[in-house]
Write a protein that holds these residues in place. Structure first.
Motif, PDB file in Angstrom:
ATOM      1  N   ALA A  82     -82.029  -0.579 -17.959  1.00  0.00           N
ATOM      2  CA  ALA A  82     -81.296   0.447 -18.696  1.00  0.00           C
ATOM      3  C   ALA A  82     -80.560  -0.129 -19.899  1.00  0.00           C
ATOM      4  CB  ALA A  82     -80.305   1.154 -17.771  1.00  0.00           C
ATOM      5  N   ARG A  83     -80.103  -1.343 -19.789  1.00  0.00           N
ATOM      6  CA  ARG A  83     -79.325  -1.965 -20.861  1.00  0.00           C
ATOM      7  C   ARG A  83     -80.180  -2.507 -22.009  1.00  0.00           C
ATOM      8  NH1 ARG A  83     -73.805  -5.025 -20.554  1.00  0.00           N
ATOM      9  NH2 ARG A  83     -73.897  -6.151 -22.503  1.00  0.00           N
ATOM     10  N   TYR A  84     -81.389  -2.989 -21.695  1.00  0.00           N
ATOM     11  CA  TYR A  84     -82.186  -3.708 -22.694  1.00  0.00           C
ATOM     12  C   TYR A  84     -83.561  -3.106 -22.992  1.00  0.00           C
ATOM     13  CZ  TYR A  84     -78.729  -7.419 -22.083  1.00  0.00           C
ATOM     14  OH  TYR A  84     -77.569  -8.151 -22.025  1.00  0.00           O
ATOM     15  N   ARG A  85     -83.889  -1.969 -22.457  1.00  0.00           N
ATOM     16  CA  ARG A  85     -85.213  -1.380 -22.720  1.00  0.00           C
ATOM     17  C   ARG A  85     -85.324  -0.949 -24.181  1.00  0.00           C
ATOM     18  NH1 ARG A  85     -83.037   3.091 -19.507  1.00  0.00           N
ATOM     19  NH2 ARG A  85     -82.479   4.720 -20.994  1.00  0.00           N
ATOM     20  N   PRO A  86     -86.553  -0.704 -24.635  1.00  0.00           N
ATOM     21  CA  PRO A  86     -86.728  -0.246 -26.022  1.00  0.00           C
ATOM     22  C   PRO A  86     -85.898   1.011 -26.283  1.00  0.00           C
ATOM     23  CG  PRO A  86     -88.852  -0.788 -25.070  1.00  0.00           C
ATOM     24  CD  PRO A  86     -87.840  -0.853 -23.942  1.00  0.00           C
ATOM     25  N   GLY A  87     -85.342   1.064 -27.475  1.00  0.00           N
ATOM     26  CA  GLY A  87     -84.533   2.213 -27.865  1.00  0.00           C
ATOM     27  C   GLY A  87     -83.056   2.084 -27.574  1.00  0.00           C
ATOM     28  N   THR A  88     -82.662   1.028 -26.842  1.00  0.00           N
ATOM     29  CA  THR A  88     -81.247   0.831 -26.554  1.00  0.00           C
ATOM     30  C   THR A  88     -80.611  -0.034 -27.633  1.00  0.00           C
ATOM     31  OG1 THR A  88     -81.632  -1.133 -25.183  1.00  0.00           O
ATOM     32  CG2 THR A  88     -81.630   1.019 -24.063  1.00  0.00           C
ATOM     33  N   ARG A  89     -79.312  -0.046 -27.620  1.00  0.00           N
ATOM     34  CA  ARG A  89     -78.522  -0.902 -28.500  1.00  0.00           C
ATOM     35  C   ARG A  89     -77.454  -1.572 -27.654  1.00  0.00           C
ATOM     36  NH1 ARG A  89     -77.681   2.006 -34.278  1.00  0.00           N
ATOM     37  NH2 ARG A  89     -79.835   2.649 -34.541  1.00  0.00           N
ATOM     38  N   PRO A  90     -76.883  -2.646 -28.166  1.00  0.00           N
ATOM     39  CA  PRO A  90     -75.802  -3.287 -27.402  1.00  0.00           C
ATOM     40  C   PRO A  90     -74.701  -2.274 -27.098  1.00  0.00           C
ATOM     41  CG  PRO A  90     -76.446  -4.641 -29.274  1.00  0.00           C
ATOM     42  CD  PRO A  90     -77.151  -3.334 -29.431  1.00  0.00           C
ATOM     43  N   ASP A  91     -74.235  -2.277 -25.847  1.00  0.00           N
ATOM     44  CA  ASP A  91     -73.217  -1.307 -25.435  1.00  0.00           C
ATOM     45  C   ASP A  91     -71.877  -1.975 -25.136  1.00  0.00           C
ATOM     46  OD1 ASP A  91     -73.803  -2.616 -23.098  1.00  0.00           O
ATOM     47  OD2 ASP A  91     -74.341  -0.829 -21.971  1.00  0.00           O
ATOM     48  N   GLY A  92     -71.642  -3.072 -25.735  1.00  0.00           N
ATOM     49  CA  GLY A  92     -70.404  -3.806 -25.513  1.00  0.00           C
ATOM     50  C   GLY A  92     -70.705  -5.284 -25.543  1.00  0.00           C
ATOM     51  N   ASN A  93     -69.720  -6.064 -25.234  1.00  0.00           N
ATOM     52  CA  ASN A  93     -69.919  -7.511 -25.259  1.00  0.00           C
ATOM     53  C   ASN A  93     -70.487  -8.013 -23.943  1.00  0.00           C
ATOM     54  OD1 ASN A  93     -69.084  -7.885 -27.865  1.00  0.00           O
ATOM     55  ND2 ASN A  93     -66.952  -8.269 -27.312  1.00  0.00           N
ATOM     56  N   ALA A  94     -71.589  -8.719 -24.033  1.00  0.00           N
ATOM     57  CA  ALA A  94     -72.132  -9.393 -22.862  1.00  0.00           C
ATOM     58  C   ALA A  94     -71.199 -10.553 -22.524  1.00  0.00           C
ATOM     59  CB  ALA A  94     -73.538  -9.892 -23.154  1.00  0.00           C
ATOM     60  N   THR A  95     -70.961 -10.742 -21.265  1.00  0.00           N
ATOM     61  CA  THR A  95     -70.064 -11.802 -20.809  1.00  0.00           C
ATOM     62  C   THR A  95     -70.797 -13.138 -20.754  1.00  0.00           C
ATOM     63  OG1 THR A  95     -70.639 -11.456 -18.497  1.00  0.00           O
ATOM     64  CG2 THR A  95     -68.802 -10.134 -19.383  1.00  0.00           C
ATOM     65  N   ARG A  96     -70.047 -14.211 -20.595  1.00  0.00           N
ATOM     66  CA  ARG A  96     -70.626 -15.539 -20.414  1.00  0.00           C
ATOM     67  C   ARG A  96     -71.494 -15.555 -19.157  1.00  0.00           C
ATOM     68  NH1 ARG A  96     -73.119 -19.056 -22.771  1.00  0.00           N
ATOM     69  NH2 ARG A  96     -71.638 -18.854 -24.439  1.00  0.00           N
ATOM     70  N   GLU A  97     -71.052 -14.838 -18.115  1.00  0.00           N
ATOM     71  CA  GLU A  97     -71.830 -14.770 -16.877  1.00  0.00           C
ATOM     72  C   GLU A  97     -73.179 -14.105 -17.128  1.00  0.00           C
ATOM     73  OE1 GLU A  97     -68.544 -13.734 -17.067  1.00  0.00           O
ATOM     74  OE2 GLU A  97     -67.784 -15.572 -16.153  1.00  0.00           O
ATOM     75  N   GLU A  98     -73.179 -13.050 -17.943  1.00  0.00           N
ATOM     76  CA  GLU A  98     -74.443 -12.389 -18.260  1.00  0.00           C
ATOM     77  C   GLU A  98     -75.341 -13.311 -19.076  1.00  0.00           C
ATOM     78  OE1 GLU A  98     -76.243  -8.242 -20.067  1.00  0.00           O
ATOM     79  OE2 GLU A  98     -74.085  -8.515 -20.007  1.00  0.00           O
ATOM     80  N   ALA A  99     -74.757 -14.036 -20.013  1.00  0.00           N
ATOM     81  CA  ALA A  99     -75.535 -14.992 -20.808  1.00  0.00           C
ATOM     82  C   ALA A  99     -76.141 -16.059 -19.891  1.00  0.00           C
ATOM     83  CB  ALA A  99     -74.658 -15.630 -21.882  1.00  0.00           C
ATOM     84  N   ASP A 100     -75.362 -16.525 -18.923  1.00  0.00           N
ATOM     85  CA  ASP A 100     -75.878 -17.521 -17.978  1.00  0.00           C
ATOM     86  C   ASP A 100     -77.007 -16.945 -17.128  1.00  0.00           C
ATOM     87  OD1 ASP A 100     -74.095 -19.384 -18.958  1.00  0.00           O
ATOM     88  OD2 ASP A 100     -72.639 -19.099 -17.334  1.00  0.00           O
ATOM     89  N   GLN A 101     -76.869 -15.678 -16.736  1.00  0.00           N
ATOM     90  CA  GLN A 101     -77.920 -15.019 -15.966  1.00  0.00           C
ATOM     91  C   GLN A 101     -79.198 -14.902 -16.794  1.00  0.00           C
ATOM     92  OE1 GLN A 101     -77.486 -10.763 -15.247  1.00  0.00           O
ATOM     93  NE2 GLN A 101     -78.328 -11.033 -13.188  1.00  0.00           N
ATOM     94  N   LEU A 102     -79.056 -14.518 -18.060  1.00  0.00           N
ATOM     95  CA  LEU A 102     -80.221 -14.415 -18.937  1.00  0.00           C
ATOM     96  C   LEU A 102     -80.874 -15.782 -19.129  1.00  0.00           C
ATOM     97  CD1 LEU A 102     -78.882 -11.921 -21.634  1.00  0.00           C
ATOM     98  CD2 LEU A 102     -80.510 -11.436 -19.785  1.00  0.00           C
ATOM     99  N   ARG A 103     -80.055 -16.813 -19.286  1.00  0.00           N
ATOM    100  CA  ARG A 103     -80.582 -18.175 -19.445  1.00  0.00           C
ATOM    101  C   ARG A 103     -81.452 -18.549 -18.230  1.00  0.00           C
ATOM    102  NH1 ARG A 103     -76.277 -20.514 -20.217  1.00  0.00           N
ATOM    103  NH2 ARG A 103     -76.388 -21.031 -22.421  1.00  0.00           N
TER     104      ARG A 103
END
Length: 151
Positions: free
Chosen positions: A69-90
Motif C-alpha cells: 500500500a505504501r510503495y505500489r505504483p501511483g503512490t507518493r511518500p506519505d511521511g518520513n520513513a524511519t531509520r528502522e524502515e530504511a534498515d528493513q528495506l536494506r
C-alpha cells in the motif's frame, strides 16, 4: 536466467549504497519538481519485484502487508520513513533476491499470469517478468541519480 539474477544483484547493491550514503533526512526529502524521494524509489522497486515475480506467479509475496500500500505504483511518500524502515528495506534488497533464487532452484514457480505493464510491455512468463524487473529497476535508479543531486 543466471545473467538476469546477477544483474539484479548488482542493481540491488547500488540501491543499498543509497541507504548507506544518505542521511534519513536526505532519503526522505522530496525536492521541488519531483513526486517522490530516494527511499520511496527503493521501497517501490522491492514491491514491484515481489508483485511481478511472486504475485503474478500465484505465490505469496515476502514483504510486510503495509509495504504494498505504501510503495505500489501511483503512490507518493506519505511521511518520513524511519531509520528502522530504511534498515528493513536494506535487508529486503538482498534477502528477497536470495529467496527468489532459492524458489527458482526449488521449482516453486510453475505458472505465470500474463500481464501488460503500464509501459506497454506484455509479460507472458517468469523470464520475461524478471527481465522487465531489471529494466524497471534501471529506470528508478536513473530517477534516483537525478534526485540525489537535489537532496
Amino acid at each position: 536466467m543466471e545473467t538476469i539474477l546477477r544483474q539484479l544483484r548488482i542493481s540491488r547493491k547500488i540501491y543499498t549504497g543509497f541507504l548507506d550514503d544518505y542521511t534519513p533526512d536526505q532519503l526522505n526529502r522530496v525536492p521541488p519538481g519531483f513526486n517522490n524521494n530516494l527511499i520511496w524509489n527503493i521501497g517501490h522497486v522491492i514491491v514491484a519485484q515481489q508483485s511481478l515475480i511472486y504475485h503474478q506467479s500465484g505465490l505469496p509475496m515476502h514483504i510486510p502487508d503495509g509495504m504494498v500500500a505504501r510503495y505500489r505504483p501511483g503512490t507518493r511518500p506519505d511521511g518520513n520513513a524511519t531509520r528502522e524502515e530504511a534498515d528493513q528495506l536494506r535487508a529486503l534488497l538482498t534477502s528477497l533476491i536470495d529467496q527468489t533464487e532459492s524458489d527458482l532452484s526449488a521449482g516453486r514457480f510453475t505458472t505465470y499470469q500474463e500481464r501488460m505493464t503500464r509501459m506497454g510491455f506484455l509479460l507472458s512468463n517468469l523470464e520475461e517478468a524478471l527481465a522487465f524487473n531489471n529494466y524497471h529497476e534501471g529506470l528508478h535508479l536513473g530517477y534516483m541519480m537525478s534526485l540525489r543531486k537535489f537532496v
